[in-house]
Design an enzyme around this catalytic site. Structure first.
Site, PDB file in Angstrom:
ATOM      1  N   CYS A   6       0.833  -1.210   0.000  1.00  0.00           N
ATOM      2  CA  CYS A   6       0.000   0.000   0.000  1.00  0.00           C
ATOM      3  C   CYS A   6       0.866   1.258   0.000  1.00  0.00           C
ATOM      4  O   CYS A   6       1.470   1.600   1.023  1.00  0.00           O
ATOM      5  CB  CYS A   6      -0.913  -0.028   1.226  1.00  0.00           C
ATOM      6  SG  CYS A   6      -1.948   1.422   1.386  1.00  0.00           S
ATOM      7  N   CYS A  38      -0.539   4.055   2.253  1.00  0.00           N
ATOM      8  CA  CYS A  38      -0.315   3.815   3.694  1.00  0.00           C
ATOM      9  C   CYS A  38       1.145   4.068   4.073  1.00  0.00           C
ATOM     10  O   CYS A  38       1.432   4.694   5.081  1.00  0.00           O
ATOM     11  CB  CYS A  38      -0.629   2.373   4.073  1.00  0.00           C
ATOM     12  SG  CYS A  38      -2.173   1.751   3.434  1.00  0.00           S
ATOM     13  N   ASP A  39       2.064   3.537   3.273  1.00  0.00           N
ATOM     14  CA  ASP A  39       3.455   3.438   3.719  1.00  0.00           C
ATOM     15  C   ASP A  39       4.461   4.283   2.931  1.00  0.00           C
ATOM     16  O   ASP A  39       5.621   4.353   3.330  1.00  0.00           O
ATOM     17  CB  ASP A  39       3.899   1.963   3.672  1.00  0.00           C
ATOM     18  CG  ASP A  39       3.051   1.101   4.599  1.00  0.00           C
ATOM     19  OD1 ASP A  39       2.561   1.636   5.608  1.00  0.00           O
ATOM     20  OD2 ASP A  39       2.861  -0.088   4.313  1.00  0.00           O
TER      21      ASP A  39
HETATM   22  P1  FAD Z   1     -10.557  -6.348   5.742  1.00  0.00           P
HETATM   23  O1  FAD Z   1      -9.729  -5.566   6.658  1.00  0.00           O
HETATM   24  O2  FAD Z   1      -9.901  -7.149   4.669  1.00  0.00           O
HETATM   25  O3  FAD Z   1     -11.465  -7.320   6.636  1.00  0.00           O
HETATM   26  C1  FAD Z   1     -12.231  -8.330   6.061  1.00  0.00           C
HETATM   27  C2  FAD Z   1     -12.524  -9.372   7.123  1.00  0.00           C
HETATM   28  O4  FAD Z   1     -13.473 -10.296   6.599  1.00  0.00           O
HETATM   29  C3  FAD Z   1     -11.300 -10.200   7.528  1.00  0.00           C
HETATM   30  O5  FAD Z   1     -11.110 -10.086   8.917  1.00  0.00           O
HETATM   31  C4  FAD Z   1     -11.628 -11.621   7.098  1.00  0.00           C
HETATM   32  O6  FAD Z   1     -11.159 -12.598   8.024  1.00  0.00           O
HETATM   33  C5  FAD Z   1     -13.161 -11.598   7.070  1.00  0.00           C
HETATM   34  N1  FAD Z   1     -13.729 -12.550   6.125  1.00  0.00           N
HETATM   35  C6  FAD Z   1     -13.410 -12.706   4.810  1.00  0.00           C
HETATM   36  N2  FAD Z   1     -14.170 -13.667   4.253  1.00  0.00           N
HETATM   37  C7  FAD Z   1     -15.003 -14.121   5.243  1.00  0.00           C
HETATM   38  C8  FAD Z   1     -16.028 -15.124   5.279  1.00  0.00           C
HETATM   39  N3  FAD Z   1     -16.342 -15.833   4.194  1.00  0.00           N
HETATM   40  N4  FAD Z   1     -16.675 -15.338   6.454  1.00  0.00           N
HETATM   41  C9  FAD Z   1     -16.343 -14.618   7.566  1.00  0.00           C
HETATM   42  N5  FAD Z   1     -15.378 -13.661   7.588  1.00  0.00           N
HETATM   43  C10 FAD Z   1     -14.723 -13.423   6.439  1.00  0.00           C
HETATM   44  N6  FAD Z   1      -4.857   1.173   5.558  1.00  0.00           N
HETATM   45  C11 FAD Z   1      -4.684   2.400   6.091  1.00  0.00           C
HETATM   46  O7  FAD Z   1      -5.604   3.222   6.067  1.00  0.00           O
HETATM   47  N7  FAD Z   1      -3.480   2.752   6.665  1.00  0.00           N
HETATM   48  C12 FAD Z   1      -2.442   1.896   6.781  1.00  0.00           C
HETATM   49  O8  FAD Z   1      -1.377   2.249   7.317  1.00  0.00           O
HETATM   50  C13 FAD Z   1      -2.621   0.585   6.245  1.00  0.00           C
HETATM   51  N8  FAD Z   1      -1.606  -0.309   6.321  1.00  0.00           N
HETATM   52  C14 FAD Z   1      -1.821  -1.577   5.881  1.00  0.00           C
HETATM   53  C15 FAD Z   1      -0.805  -2.517   6.099  1.00  0.00           C
HETATM   54  C16 FAD Z   1      -0.986  -3.823   5.689  1.00  0.00           C
HETATM   55  C17 FAD Z   1       0.121  -4.828   5.949  1.00  0.00           C
HETATM   56  C18 FAD Z   1      -2.204  -4.197   5.029  1.00  0.00           C
HETATM   57  C19 FAD Z   1      -2.405  -5.629   4.568  1.00  0.00           C
HETATM   58  C20 FAD Z   1      -3.203  -3.272   4.811  1.00  0.00           C
HETATM   59  C21 FAD Z   1      -3.025  -1.954   5.244  1.00  0.00           C
HETATM   60  N9  FAD Z   1      -4.022  -0.981   5.075  1.00  0.00           N
HETATM   61  C22 FAD Z   1      -3.862   0.263   5.619  1.00  0.00           C
HETATM   62  C23 FAD Z   1      -5.258  -1.278   4.334  1.00  0.00           C
HETATM   63  C24 FAD Z   1      -6.407  -1.575   5.293  1.00  0.00           C
HETATM   64  O9  FAD Z   1      -6.000  -2.582   6.214  1.00  0.00           O
HETATM   65  C25 FAD Z   1      -7.644  -2.035   4.506  1.00  0.00           C
HETATM   66  O10 FAD Z   1      -8.005  -1.038   3.564  1.00  0.00           O
HETATM   67  C26 FAD Z   1      -8.819  -2.278   5.443  1.00  0.00           C
HETATM   68  O11 FAD Z   1      -8.482  -3.227   6.438  1.00  0.00           O
HETATM   69  C27 FAD Z   1     -10.050  -2.784   4.680  1.00  0.00           C
HETATM   70  O12 FAD Z   1     -11.059  -3.040   5.597  1.00  0.00           O
HETATM   71  P2  FAD Z   1     -12.276  -4.009   5.265  1.00  0.00           P
HETATM   72  O13 FAD Z   1     -13.074  -4.039   6.523  1.00  0.00           O
HETATM   73  O14 FAD Z   1     -12.915  -3.617   4.013  1.00  0.00           O
HETATM   74  O15 FAD Z   1     -11.630  -5.444   4.975  1.00  0.00           O
END
Ligand code: FAD
Ligand code: NAP
Length: 313
Positions: free
Chosen positions: A134, A137-138
């Protein structure tokens, strides 16, 4: 019958749970197959969430209070994987991996989209500690420093361009000598003086120590020559796995309108093409893939669920 089933407990799902329960819904369950928190729990640091400014806290620390806050207001958490969602008449049936099923009046899907790994040595070891997926982010952690980008698609070239405005030099490593990225995107990168394209090359190894990544070994696939670069950051953009399986029916067809890239088409209120079904976070079209925007989506989706249920009452 649940008022609302939330699938996926990342920032979008947890925020949806907070807004739904504080908004007066009594019967709301969050289905999360693991510990709630989502992708950000893999990060060693978060610096761009407004109001949170503590470099000693990891992504895991950061998300801990999100869970506490949601559960305090009555969100129920089921540690269960969802297999599929089906709309039957006015209601939804949610099939769980365990074989059980649950009925719900509305559903918010927030299962995210996970960046693919390239599978080079050291990638997992330094993921979130110098190996990033990202730039937004970084990128700032490498202000005025050189970075390496892996990949030759639109995302890699667009993110390389973004990084080129922050970092001193951007080295784009691509395994072939032609690029998958659209010609105008490639052209824009070629014209930027601090972007350097390194073709026919792969990352052999990400190297570092307990402090994190210190550099990368790049191997030319034609000559096998390895060049070590003392870069402080490696950004990997080799595609995304959009977690959209729960939206497929028994024939493998999607139950709602999708984009060509497997993301869910939503409007500004997080409505999908199916009434009562909402999508929030990284799973939706045009997602900025940030915690702050995923949380915002979750709040919008929950408020829409409340309005939807009021209209049905
Ligand atoms: P996710 O965070 O992907 O959560 C989805 C959840 O759904 C997961 O916990 C998963 O286990 C669950 N899930 C999936 N399928 C199923 C299923 N079939 N049944 C039940 N549960 C399920 N963003 C920032 O703003 N700043 C940062 O500094 C930043 N750093 C990052 C660093 C890393 C290493 C990563 C990987 C990402 C980073 N991001 C950052 C991006 C940020 O984490 C994502 O944009 C954000 O988490 C997205 O949120 P979400 O809720 O849409 O999905
Ligand atoms: P992508 O198009 O699949 O490109 C992935 C890139 O990573 C490819 O260049 C691929 O190399 C390389 N790669 C894959 N696995 C690798 C590995 N293990 N090691 C080294 N390199 C590896 O993914 P994307 O760039 O994320 O784009 C996904 C979709 O979204 C595409 O359809 C894209 O057009 C679209 N998109 C559009 C826009 C836009 O329109 N503005 C912006 C971003 C994305 P090869 O080329 O050799 O396969």
């Amino acid at each position: 019958m649940l008022d609302c089933a939330i699938i996926g407990g990342g920032p979008a799902g947890l925020t949806a749970g907070l807004y739904a329960t504080r908004g007066g819904l009594k019967n709301v369950s969050l289905f999360e197959m693991g510990v709630p928190g989502g992708q950000i729990t893999k990060s060693s640091e978060i610096e761009n969430y407004p109001g949170f400014f503590d470099s000693s806290k990891t992504g895991l620390d950061f998300m801990e209070t999100w869970q506490k806050q949601c559960f305090h207001f009555g969100l129920k958490h089921e540690i269960k994987k969802v297999n599929s969602i089906e709309k039957m008449g006015e209601h939804f049936t949610i099939a769980l991996e365990s074989g059980d099923s649950v009925e719900a009046k509305t559903v918010i899907v927030s299962t995210g989209a996970v960046p693919r790994r390239a599978n080079f040595k050291g990638e997992d070891e330094f993921y979130g500690r110098g190996v990033s997926t990202c730039a937004t982010c970084d990128g700032f952690f490498y202000k005025d420093k050189p970075v390496t980008v892996l990949g030759g698609g639109d995302t890699a070239l667009e993110e390389a361009f973004f990084l080129s405005n922050i970092c001193s030099e951007v080295y784009v490593v691509h395994r072939r000598d032609t690029f998958r990225a659209a010609p105008p995107t490639l052209d824009r990168a070629v014209r930027k003086e601090n972007i350097h394209l390194i073709t026919d090359s792969v990352i052999e190894e990400a190297v570092g120590d307990a402090m994190g990544l210190s550099g990368v070994d790049i191997r030319n696939t034609k000559t096998d020559k390895i060049t070590h670069m003392d870069n402080t950051g490696l950004f990997v953009f080799v595609g995304q796995d959009v977690k959209n399986d729960v939206l497929k029916d028994g024939n493998g067809d999607f139950i709602c309108q999708m984009s060509d890239f497997g993301q869910v088409v939503v409007d500004l209120k997080m409505h999908t093409s199916v009434e009562g079904l909402f999508v929030a976070g990284d799973l939706r079209i045009d997602a900025p893939k940030q915690v702050v925007s995923a949380a915002g989506d979750g709040a919008i989706a929950a408020l829409q669920v409340i309005s939807h249920l009021q209209e049905q009452a």
